[in-house]
Motif scaffolding. Structure first.
Motif, PDB file in Angstrom:
ATOM      1  N   TRP A  97       0.801  -1.216   0.000  1.00  0.00           N
ATOM      2  CA  TRP A  97       0.000   0.000   0.000  1.00  0.00           C
ATOM      3  C   TRP A  97       0.839   1.274   0.000  1.00  0.00           C
ATOM      4  N   ASN A  98       2.158   1.152  -0.052  1.00  0.00           N
ATOM      5  CA  ASN A  98       3.018   2.325  -0.206  1.00  0.00           C
ATOM      6  C   ASN A  98       3.207   2.560  -1.706  1.00  0.00           C
ATOM      7  N   ASP A  99       2.408   3.445  -2.276  1.00  0.00           N
ATOM      8  CA  ASP A  99       2.423   3.655  -3.722  1.00  0.00           C
ATOM      9  C   ASP A  99       3.672   4.382  -4.224  1.00  0.00           C
ATOM     10  N   LYS A 100       4.573   4.745  -3.331  1.00  0.00           N
ATOM     11  CA  LYS A 100       5.813   5.415  -3.738  1.00  0.00           C
ATOM     12  C   LYS A 100       6.940   4.423  -4.018  1.00  0.00           C
ATOM     13  N   VAL A 101       6.722   3.151  -3.708  1.00  0.00           N
ATOM     14  CA  VAL A 101       7.775   2.150  -3.906  1.00  0.00           C
ATOM     15  C   VAL A 101       7.297   1.007  -4.802  1.00  0.00           C
ATOM     16  N   THR A 102       6.543   1.352  -5.820  1.00  0.00           N
ATOM     17  CA  THR A 102       6.027   0.319  -6.725  1.00  0.00           C
ATOM     18  C   THR A 102       7.147  -0.361  -7.506  1.00  0.00           C
ATOM     19  N   HIS A 103       8.315   0.252  -7.554  1.00  0.00           N
ATOM     20  CA  HIS A 103       9.456  -0.358  -8.247  1.00  0.00           C
ATOM     21  C   HIS A 103      10.048  -1.531  -7.466  1.00  0.00           C
ATOM     22  N   VAL A 104       9.743  -1.629  -6.173  1.00  0.00           N
ATOM     23  CA  VAL A 104      10.247  -2.744  -5.362  1.00  0.00           C
ATOM     24  C   VAL A 104       9.318  -3.937  -5.577  1.00  0.00           C
ATOM     25  N   VAL A 105       9.874  -5.004  -6.129  1.00  0.00           N
ATOM     26  CA  VAL A 105       9.057  -6.179  -6.431  1.00  0.00           C
ATOM     27  C   VAL A 105       9.257  -7.323  -5.440  1.00  0.00           C
ATOM     28  N   GLY A 106      10.283  -7.220  -4.607  1.00  0.00           N
ATOM     29  CA  GLY A 106      10.497  -8.267  -3.618  1.00  0.00           C
ATOM     30  C   GLY A 106      11.523  -7.874  -2.576  1.00  0.00           C
ATOM     31  N   VAL A 107      11.283  -8.352  -1.364  1.00  0.00           N
ATOM     32  CA  VAL A 107      12.231  -8.160  -0.268  1.00  0.00           C
ATOM     33  C   VAL A 107      12.385  -9.516   0.403  1.00  0.00           C
ATOM     34  N   ASP A 108      13.570 -10.066   0.310  1.00  0.00           N
ATOM     35  CA  ASP A 108      13.843 -11.371   0.896  1.00  0.00           C
ATOM     36  C   ASP A 108      14.793 -11.225   2.073  1.00  0.00           C
ATOM     37  N   THR A 109      14.390 -11.758   3.222  1.00  0.00           N
ATOM     38  CA  THR A 109      15.259 -11.751   4.397  1.00  0.00           C
ATOM     39  C   THR A 109      16.206 -12.931   4.278  1.00  0.00           C
ATOM     40  N   LEU A 110      17.495 -12.653   4.262  1.00  0.00           N
ATOM     41  CA  LEU A 110      18.507 -13.687   4.125  1.00  0.00           C
ATOM     42  C   LEU A 110      18.934 -14.238   5.480  1.00  0.00           C
ATOM     43  N   SER A 111      19.022 -13.357   6.471  1.00  0.00           N
ATOM     44  CA  SER A 111      19.352 -13.804   7.824  1.00  0.00           C
ATOM     45  C   SER A 111      18.905 -12.749   8.821  1.00  0.00           C
ATOM     46  N   ARG A 112      18.677 -13.217  10.043  1.00  0.00           N
ATOM     47  CA  ARG A 112      18.288 -12.304  11.124  1.00  0.00           C
ATOM     48  C   ARG A 112      18.794 -12.920  12.422  1.00  0.00           C
ATOM     49  N   THR A 113      19.606 -12.120  13.144  1.00  0.00           N
ATOM     50  CA  THR A 113      20.156 -12.611  14.402  1.00  0.00           C
ATOM     51  C   THR A 113      20.108 -11.506  15.443  1.00  0.00           C
ATOM     52  N   VAL A 114      20.083 -11.908  16.704  1.00  0.00           N
ATOM     53  CA  VAL A 114      20.163 -10.959  17.815  1.00  0.00           C
ATOM     54  C   VAL A 114      21.424 -11.299  18.598  1.00  0.00           C
ATOM     55  N   ASP A 115      22.255 -10.299  18.803  1.00  0.00           N
ATOM     56  CA  ASP A 115      23.460 -10.480  19.603  1.00  0.00           C
ATOM     57  C   ASP A 115      23.028 -10.565  21.060  1.00  0.00           C
ATOM     58  N   PRO A 116      23.265 -11.702  21.716  1.00  0.00           N
ATOM     59  CA  PRO A 116      22.789 -11.860  23.099  1.00  0.00           C
ATOM     60  C   PRO A 116      23.425 -10.889  24.086  1.00  0.00           C
ATOM     61  N   SER A 117      24.622 -10.410  23.808  1.00  0.00           N
ATOM     62  CA  SER A 117      25.275  -9.509  24.765  1.00  0.00           C
ATOM     63  C   SER A 117      24.843  -8.052  24.600  1.00  0.00           C
ATOM     64  N   THR A 118      24.457  -7.642  23.364  1.00  0.00           N
ATOM     65  CA  THR A 118      24.094  -6.241  23.135  1.00  0.00           C
ATOM     66  C   THR A 118      22.606  -6.043  22.844  1.00  0.00           C
ATOM     67  N   GLY A 119      21.935  -7.113  22.430  1.00  0.00           N
ATOM     68  CA  GLY A 119      20.529  -7.004  22.051  1.00  0.00           C
ATOM     69  C   GLY A 119      20.331  -6.430  20.657  1.00  0.00           C
ATOM     70  N   ILE A 120      21.419  -6.222  19.914  1.00  0.00           N
ATOM     71  CA  ILE A 120      21.319  -5.646  18.573  1.00  0.00           C
ATOM     72  C   ILE A 120      20.786  -6.685  17.587  1.00  0.00           C
ATOM     73  N   LEU A 121      19.730  -6.292  16.881  1.00  0.00           N
ATOM     74  CA  LEU A 121      19.134  -7.117  15.835  1.00  0.00           C
ATOM     75  C   LEU A 121      19.863  -6.809  14.536  1.00  0.00           C
ATOM     76  N   ARG A 122      20.444  -7.844  13.914  1.00  0.00           N
ATOM     77  CA  ARG A 122      21.140  -7.693  12.631  1.00  0.00           C
ATOM     78  C   ARG A 122      20.348  -8.451  11.579  1.00  0.00           C
ATOM     79  N   THR A 123      19.997  -7.769  10.498  1.00  0.00           N
ATOM     80  CA  THR A 123      19.194  -8.374   9.440  1.00  0.00           C
ATOM     81  C   THR A 123      19.869  -8.139   8.101  1.00  0.00           C
ATOM     82  N   GLU A 124      19.941  -9.185   7.307  1.00  0.00           N
ATOM     83  CA  GLU A 124      20.436  -9.085   5.935  1.00  0.00           C
ATOM     84  C   GLU A 124      19.255  -9.322   5.004  1.00  0.00           C
TER      85      GLU A 124
END
Length: 188
Positions: A28-55
């Motif tokens: 429903w974001n009509d400004k990004v119609t050029h984006v046809v796909g977003v695939d999450t390759l990996s997602r991890t949380v560093d247990p010591s910092t709580g930082i979420l890292r996503t590729e």
């Protein structure tokens, strides 16, 4: 190399912005119609910092002039590799991306951050964006400069459209999730 940079303040809290960030490529974001796909390759949380890292791999249909396709080959489909870090302690989202398609001709490295603004940290979020654009045209400095300048201008135009689209996502998220919170309060 040419550098594009911009900054703005969103009138939304960091919690709202950092959550809506995951929805910015929604249908429903009509400004990004050029984006046809977003695939999450990996997602991890560093247990010591709580930082979420996503590729993620973002697939787009680009409006590329036909003469460029004829000269360089390829298609209008392009891919961008993005790594993001969400730090819940310092309340900072950092997203780093670079193009995979045509990176041997034009390299674009973008860094975006969202963090509470100094104006009103509880209600506004500072957005910063920087893109380093390098044309790899061998020793032809004049051509290289022209390609980089044109790319910066196109990036500037697309960044403006992207911010407008993100504002739409933020407004919709506030409405939808505000209504949801109101319903949950009524149940109590």
């Amino acid at each position: 190399m040419k550098v594009f940079s911009s900054a703005c303040t969103f009138d939304y809290s960091w919690d709202e912005v950092s959550t809506a960030n995951w929805r910015k490529y929604c249908p429903w974001n009509d400004k990004v119609t050029h984006v046809v796909g977003v695939d999450t390759l990996s997602r991890t949380v560093d247990p010591s910092t709580g930082i979420l890292r996503t590729e993620r791999l973002i697939t787009c249909n680009q409006s590329v002039p036909q003469w460029v396709l004829t000269l360089l080959g390829g298609t209008t489909t392009s891919h961008v590799y993005e790594v993001s870090y969400v730090d819940p302690v310092s309340k900072k989202v950092t997203m780093c991306s670079n193009n995979l398609t045509w990176s041997n001709v034009l390299n674009v490295r973008e860094t975006v951050t969202y963090q509470p603004s100094s104006i009103d940290p509880s209600a506004t979020t500072q957005f910063t964006q920087e893109a380093k654009i390098t044309a790899l045209c061998g020793g032809w400095q004049k051509i290289k400069n022209k390609v980089e300048e044109a790319s910066v201008e196109r990036f500037r135009e697309n960044a403006k459209i992207g911010r407008e689209g993100f504002e739409t996502v933020l407004e919709m998220s506030r409405r939808v999730f505000g209504e949801q919170r109101d319903l949950e309060k009524q149940k109590l």
